[in-house]
Write a protein that holds these residues in place. Sequence first.
Motif, PDB file in Angstrom:
ATOM      1  N   ALA A 100       0.832  -1.205   0.000  1.00  0.00           N
ATOM      2  CA  ALA A 100       0.000   0.000   0.000  1.00  0.00           C
ATOM      3  C   ALA A 100       0.869   1.258   0.000  1.00  0.00           C
ATOM      4  CB  ALA A 100      -0.939  -0.012   1.208  1.00  0.00           C
ATOM      5  N   MET A 101       1.960   1.247   0.783  1.00  0.00           N
ATOM      6  CA  MET A 101       2.844   2.415   0.825  1.00  0.00           C
ATOM      7  C   MET A 101       3.596   2.574  -0.492  1.00  0.00           C
ATOM      8  SD  MET A 101       4.006   5.148   2.167  1.00  0.00           S
ATOM      9  CE  MET A 101       3.688   5.291   3.924  1.00  0.00           C
ATOM     10  N   LEU A 102       4.072   1.487  -1.073  1.00  0.00           N
ATOM     11  CA  LEU A 102       4.783   1.575  -2.356  1.00  0.00           C
ATOM     12  C   LEU A 102       3.841   2.124  -3.429  1.00  0.00           C
ATOM     13  CD1 LEU A 102       6.888  -1.731  -2.301  1.00  0.00           C
ATOM     14  CD2 LEU A 102       7.648   0.590  -1.725  1.00  0.00           C
ATOM     15  N   ASP A 103       2.591   1.679  -3.411  1.00  0.00           N
ATOM     16  CA  ASP A 103       1.603   2.192  -4.378  1.00  0.00           C
ATOM     17  C   ASP A 103       1.352   3.683  -4.165  1.00  0.00           C
ATOM     18  OD1 ASP A 103       1.373  -0.309  -5.498  1.00  0.00           O
ATOM     19  OD2 ASP A 103      -0.523  -0.802  -4.524  1.00  0.00           O
ATOM     20  N   LEU A 104       1.249   4.090  -2.900  1.00  0.00           N
ATOM     21  CA  LEU A 104       1.013   5.501  -2.592  1.00  0.00           C
ATOM     22  C   LEU A 104       2.180   6.364  -3.081  1.00  0.00           C
ATOM     23  CD1 LEU A 104      -0.539   7.116   0.456  1.00  0.00           C
ATOM     24  CD2 LEU A 104       1.796   7.738  -0.005  1.00  0.00           C
ATOM     25  N   LEU A 105       3.409   5.911  -2.807  1.00  0.00           N
ATOM     26  CA  LEU A 105       4.581   6.693  -3.218  1.00  0.00           C
ATOM     27  C   LEU A 105       4.708   6.753  -4.742  1.00  0.00           C
ATOM     28  CD1 LEU A 105       7.130   5.472  -0.521  1.00  0.00           C
ATOM     29  CD2 LEU A 105       5.946   7.686  -0.615  1.00  0.00           C
ATOM     30  N   LYS A 106       4.379   5.646  -5.409  1.00  0.00           N
ATOM     31  CA  LYS A 106       4.366   5.650  -6.885  1.00  0.00           C
ATOM     32  C   LYS A 106       3.373   6.684  -7.396  1.00  0.00           C
ATOM     33  CE  LYS A 106       5.482   0.870  -7.853  1.00  0.00           C
ATOM     34  NZ  LYS A 106       4.930  -0.453  -7.973  1.00  0.00           N
ATOM     35  N   LEU A 113      10.737   2.996  -7.924  1.00  0.00           N
ATOM     36  CA  LEU A 113       9.288   3.004  -8.099  1.00  0.00           C
ATOM     37  C   LEU A 113       8.889   3.328  -9.531  1.00  0.00           C
ATOM     38  CD1 LEU A 113       8.480   4.926  -4.792  1.00  0.00           C
ATOM     39  CD2 LEU A 113       8.264   2.468  -5.212  1.00  0.00           C
ATOM     40  N   LYS A 114       9.859   3.673 -10.374  1.00  0.00           N
ATOM     41  CA  LYS A 114       9.511   4.034 -11.765  1.00  0.00           C
ATOM     42  C   LYS A 114      10.093   3.029 -12.729  1.00  0.00           C
ATOM     43  CE  LYS A 114       8.773   8.890 -11.072  1.00  0.00           C
ATOM     44  NZ  LYS A 114       9.203  10.241 -11.286  1.00  0.00           N
TER      45      LYS A 114
END
Length: 157
Positions: free
Chosen positions: A108-114, A156-157
């Motif tokens: 969830a945090m990785l998705d938010l930061l992305k 993340l990219k």
Amino acid sequence: MAEIRPLKPEEIPLLEEFLYQAIFIPQGLASLPRSILKEPELEMYIKDFGQQPDDWALAAEVNGQLVGAVWVRIMKDYGYFDDQTPSLSISFLPDFRGQGLGQQLMMAMLDLLKAKGYPSVSLSVSKDNPAARFYQRLGFVTVEEREEDYLMLCRLK
């Protein structure tokens, strides 16, 4: 199954407990006194949290109880990589570890930061900490091996 949601402003003081729970104590060693959280190198993780533009926090809630948290901020901490990369901290109350909630919270945090456009996120993990393998499974790679810990980065990219 936990409910993953943003940490509410009134819950920010709870980050102190989660920071304490995040301190890795190798097996057989005594816990550290809670006063250690006032040390500058630890206090920076939570001091005035929510007042910087790159402060983001998510909570894991089970049956109405906050059992885990993941939070990031850009700071010159153990997990510092560069000025565009937030450092990540994650922890759970002892009774809620090893149940797969960490993966749910981290994703969830990785998705938010992305979604917010961050190029990467970093963290520091003790070499003795079994969580290092968990971070690798989530896509973190070791960018620097230090005496006692690894600096890990997830692009993340």
